[in-house]
Design a protein around this motif. Structure first.
Motif, mmCIF file in Angstrom:
data_model
loop_
_atom_site.group_PDB
_atom_site.id
_atom_site.type_symbol
_atom_site.label_atom_id
_atom_site.label_comp_id
_atom_site.label_asym_id
_atom_site.label_seq_id
_atom_site.Cartn_x
_atom_site.Cartn_y
_atom_site.Cartn_z
ATOM 1 N N LYS A 62 -14.778 14.330 67.325
ATOM 2 C CA LYS A 62 -13.874 13.497 68.296
ATOM 3 C C LYS A 62 -12.724 12.729 67.471
ATOM 4 N N VAL A 63 -13.093 12.221 66.611
ATOM 5 C CA VAL A 63 -12.040 11.322 65.990
ATOM 6 C C VAL A 63 -11.023 12.138 65.376
ATOM 7 N N SER A 64 -11.493 13.393 64.576
ATOM 8 C CA SER A 64 -10.599 13.965 64.158
ATOM 9 C C SER A 64 -9.547 14.906 65.255
ATOM 10 N N SER A 65 -10.120 15.195 66.258
ATOM 11 C CA SER A 65 -9.376 15.825 67.449
ATOM 12 C C SER A 65 -8.487 14.739 67.888
ATOM 13 N N ALA A 66 -8.899 13.421 67.985
ATOM 14 C CA ALA A 66 -8.114 12.326 68.637
ATOM 15 C C ALA A 66 -7.147 12.150 67.884
ATOM 16 N N ARG A 67 -7.122 12.267 66.533
ATOM 17 C CA ARG A 67 -6.172 11.952 65.540
ATOM 18 C C ARG A 67 -5.157 12.876 65.251
ATOM 19 N N ASP A 68 -5.469 14.261 65.581
ATOM 20 C CA ASP A 68 -4.450 15.374 65.592
ATOM 21 C C ASP A 68 -3.804 15.291 66.741
ATOM 22 N N ARG A 69 -4.302 14.738 67.860
ATOM 23 C CA ARG A 69 -3.664 14.618 69.196
ATOM 24 C C ARG A 69 -2.600 13.535 69.198
ATOM 25 N N HIS A 70 -3.108 12.555 68.465
ATOM 26 C CA HIS A 70 -1.892 11.310 68.458
ATOM 27 C C HIS A 70 -0.934 11.591 67.398
ATOM 28 N N GLY A 71 -1.150 12.319 66.289
ATOM 29 C CA GLY A 71 -0.223 12.755 65.268
ATOM 30 C C GLY A 71 0.889 13.570 66.181
ATOM 31 N N ALA A 72 0.371 14.632 66.899
ATOM 32 C CA ALA A 72 1.411 15.590 67.689
ATOM 33 C C ALA A 72 2.031 15.019 68.962
ATOM 34 N N ALA A 73 1.526 13.741 69.200
ATOM 35 C CA ALA A 73 2.170 13.046 70.295
ATOM 36 C C ALA A 73 3.130 11.894 69.815
ATOM 37 N N MET A 74 3.420 11.713 68.691
ATOM 38 C CA MET A 74 4.041 10.834 68.174
ATOM 39 C C MET A 74 5.592 11.063 68.319
ATOM 40 N N GLY A 75 6.377 9.991 69.098
ATOM 41 C CA GLY A 75 7.812 10.194 69.505
ATOM 42 C C GLY A 75 7.800 11.046 70.757
ATOM 43 N N THR A 76 6.799 11.317 71.613
ATOM 44 C CA THR A 76 7.063 11.909 72.698
ATOM 45 C C THR A 76 6.374 10.874 73.757
ATOM 46 N N PRO A 77 6.653 11.156 75.038
ATOM 47 C CA PRO A 77 6.021 10.318 76.178
ATOM 48 C C PRO A 77 4.383 10.266 76.252
ATOM 49 N N ASP A 78 3.721 11.172 75.611
ATOM 50 C CA ASP A 78 2.419 11.199 75.583
ATOM 51 C C ASP A 78 1.878 10.066 74.527
ATOM 52 N N GLU A 79 2.949 9.695 73.715
ATOM 53 C CA GLU A 79 2.049 8.697 72.679
ATOM 54 C C GLU A 79 1.274 7.773 72.780
ATOM 55 N N ALA A 80 1.604 6.887 73.857
ATOM 56 C CA ALA A 80 0.682 5.921 74.306
ATOM 57 C C ALA A 80 -0.864 6.193 74.871
ATOM 58 N N GLN A 81 -0.689 7.404 75.590
ATOM 59 C CA GLN A 81 -1.871 7.941 76.099
ATOM 60 C C GLN A 81 -2.644 8.406 75.087
ATOM 61 N N ALA A 82 -2.012 8.919 73.862
ATOM 62 C CA ALA A 82 -2.831 9.649 72.958
ATOM 63 C C ALA A 82 -3.275 8.375 71.917
ATOM 64 N N GLU A 83 -2.724 7.289 71.995
ATOM 65 C CA GLU A 83 -3.247 6.185 71.079
ATOM 66 C C GLU A 83 -4.657 5.669 71.837
ATOM 67 N N VAL A 84 -4.408 5.333 73.088
ATOM 68 C CA VAL A 84 -5.755 5.115 73.738
ATOM 69 C C VAL A 84 -6.746 6.005 73.557
ATOM 70 N N HIS A 85 -6.545 7.336 73.499
ATOM 71 C CA HIS A 85 -7.580 8.204 73.357
ATOM 72 C C HIS A 85 -8.254 8.065 71.896
ATOM 73 N N LEU A 86 -7.361 7.890 70.988
ATOM 74 C CA LEU A 86 -7.742 7.666 69.623
ATOM 75 C C LEU A 86 -8.574 6.517 69.350
ATOM 76 N N ARG A 87 -8.217 5.241 70.080
ATOM 77 C CA ARG A 87 -8.716 4.138 70.089
ATOM 78 C C ARG A 87 -10.290 4.231 70.681
ATOM 79 N N ARG A 88 -10.299 4.860 71.686
ATOM 80 C CA ARG A 88 -11.614 5.026 72.109
ATOM 81 C C ARG A 88 -12.531 6.215 71.343
#
Length: 492
Positions: free
Chosen positions: A124-150
């Motif tokens: 889950k951590v690896s998946s969330a980290r990949d999602r966050h990396g892919a979302a950097m600079g996009t409107p989804d970045e904030a939500q991806a960070e929340v997902h990674l933190r959880r």
């Protein structure tokens, strides 16, 4: 073969190092020298996962596999998300009671279970980290960070939080970490549990949630007994001693946590005087007359003691001093000077390693004077350190005493590691914005003082208008010192 003989033969084969050949020896003609046995490579402890799957306990292991599995089941029941917080607290309380009856080695097994079996889900951590990396600079970045933190929140944190539900849970966790800390170097598998506890404690014991309370002679006897128990700087020798420290010209304040209401987490002892004190003996003199309130201009912080080893790394000492200064100013507006009378605990050890390099910085005249006194030309580190053992007998003009004062100034004002003072007490006070104000010869003539620093003590001055300036200097690797201390630095 009868039954008795068969049992004897079979049991002998189960013993460590047994060999069937010992039961039936070969004939002399058949005997051949055996090759030397190979020495098995040293192996570490059996992995926890292997122990949980095993049937039998190996030598040196504490909990048997069956008991280990049961302990894991009980811990998993505490963290079970399907049960209420009340039920989780009840289950945690049962574990605490069981844990209290375990030996140290068995408790170590419980620590391992907490550390290894309640880690974050790596997938889950690896998946969330990949999602966050892919979302950097996009409107989804904030939500991806929340997902990674959880995803990074471990079941271990949830487990520890549920232990804290129980009224005795906070005490249990603080004591658990205190017992855990000495074992970290020997077993790095425990590091995640320690890091999790320290992180949670830094939140739970934030100064915003602590109560500042004055401790006086009118406080409950059980609380005063804790002062005697936890005093870490100048041992309290008797009830008369502690009464003197709580007299009318003294103050004692501590930080308390609501879940540990009768135990100060840290406390500071203050003397109200009319000058900056240069020695601890007058402050602890039970026969000395108290200083009247209208004459006190100076507050001397002469002892600060942390009481809970389990809270190591959680910093609230700087906030304690600031809060105490505010309280004292409200009570006594005449107080203008706030300073410490502090030990120099690391000085002797540092000098033993650096005496030689300090001697090289002496000019010819001083080196000659020193050498004549210690009987060695040129002076040697060994002879200087031997002469320093008689520090209490050295007069003001002694070259040895003068060198010790120079060395102490160098230690407190210039000896740094990674930009921070090497002395732990200096690191604390200078980090709070104080400056090295004055060195005091024979400030602490007790055996402890002589062992730590040849009896030297130091005053750190809290100049309330320059605290930020001094912190900024320290951030640049420079220690704030008074002109008097600056004059003690060796020029070579």
């Amino acid at each position: 073969m009868n039954a008795s003989g068969w049992i004897t033969r079979s049991v002998s084969r189960l013993r460590p190092g047994s060999d069937a050949a010992e039961v039936k020896k070969p004939a002399a003609s058949e005997a051949k020298p055996k090759p030397a046995p190979k020495v098995a490579a040293t192996v570490g402890p059996r992995p926890l996962a292997e122990r949980l799957e095993a049937t039998l306990r190996r030598h040196g292991e504490a909990l048997a596999p069956r008991a280990l599995r049961r302990a894991l089941t009980e811990l998993q029941a505490v963290v079970d998300s399907s049960v209420s917080e009340v039920e989780a607290g009840r289950r945690a309380h049962a574990v605490v009671k069981w844990y209290a009856g375990r030996e140290l080695d068995e408790r170590r097994d419980v620590w391992l279970l907490m550390s290894e079996r309640f880690a974050p889900d790596l997938q889950k951590v690896s998946s969330a980290r990949d999602r966050h990396g892919a979302a950097m600079g996009t409107p989804d970045e904030a939500q991806a960070e929340v997902h990674l933190r959880r995803a990074l929140v471990s079941p271990r944190a949830r487990l520890l939080q549920r232990f804290a539900i129980d009224p005795d849970g906070m005490r249990f966790l603080v004591d658990l970490r205190a017992e855990l800390l000495p074992h970290l170097k020997g077993d790095r598998r425990l590091l995640p549990l320690d890091a999790e506890l320290e992180h949670l404690f830094s939140t739970w014991f934030d100064v915003a949630f602590l109560d500042l309370r004055r401790i006086s002679w009118d406080s409950p006897a059980s609380l005063i007994e804790k002062l005697i128990q936890y005093e870490a700087v100048h041992d309290i020798k008797s009830w008369a001693d502690v009464k003197n420290r709580l007299d009318s010209d003294r103050r004692c304040y501590g930080f308390f946590h609501p879940r540990l209401p009768n135990t100060p987490l840290i406390f500071v002892e203050v003397a109200l005087v009319d000058h900056i004190s240069e020695g601890i003996v007058p402050l602890l003199d039970e026969a000395a007359a108290p200083v009247k309130h209208d004459r006190a201009t100076t507050a001397i912080f002469y002892s600060i003691s942390n009481t809970q080893n389990g809270l190591r790394g959680v910093s609230f000492g700087d906030s304690l001093i600031k809060r105490v200064v505010e309280e004292l100013q409200k009570e006594m507006p005449r107080l203008k000077i706030f300073a410490t009378l502090s030990p120099v605990p690391g000085f002797r050890g540092w000098l033993a390693k650096n005496a030689g390099s300090l001697l090289e910085r002496l000019d010819e005249k001083r080196a000659t004077e020193l050498g004549r006194v210690i009987g060695s030309l040129p002076p040697t580190a060994e002879r200087v350190l031997a002469a320093a053992e008689e520090a209490s007998a050295l007069d003001a003009k002694s070259p040895v005493r003068q060198l010790l004062m120079n060395a102490a100034a160098e230690y407190l004002g210039r000896a740094t590691a990674e930009g921070k003072p090497v002395d732990p007490v200096a690191r604390f006070h200078l980090g709070n914005g104080a400056r090295v104000e004055r060195l005091n010869w024979a400030g602490d003539p007790s055996p402890k003082g002589l062992k730590q620093s040849y009896g030297l003590m130091v005053n750190y001055l809290y100049d309330l208008k320059r605290l930020d300036k001094h912190r900024a200097l320290l951030a640049q690797g420079k220690v704030a010192v008074s002109g008097e201390v600056d004059d003690l630095f060796l020029k070579g």
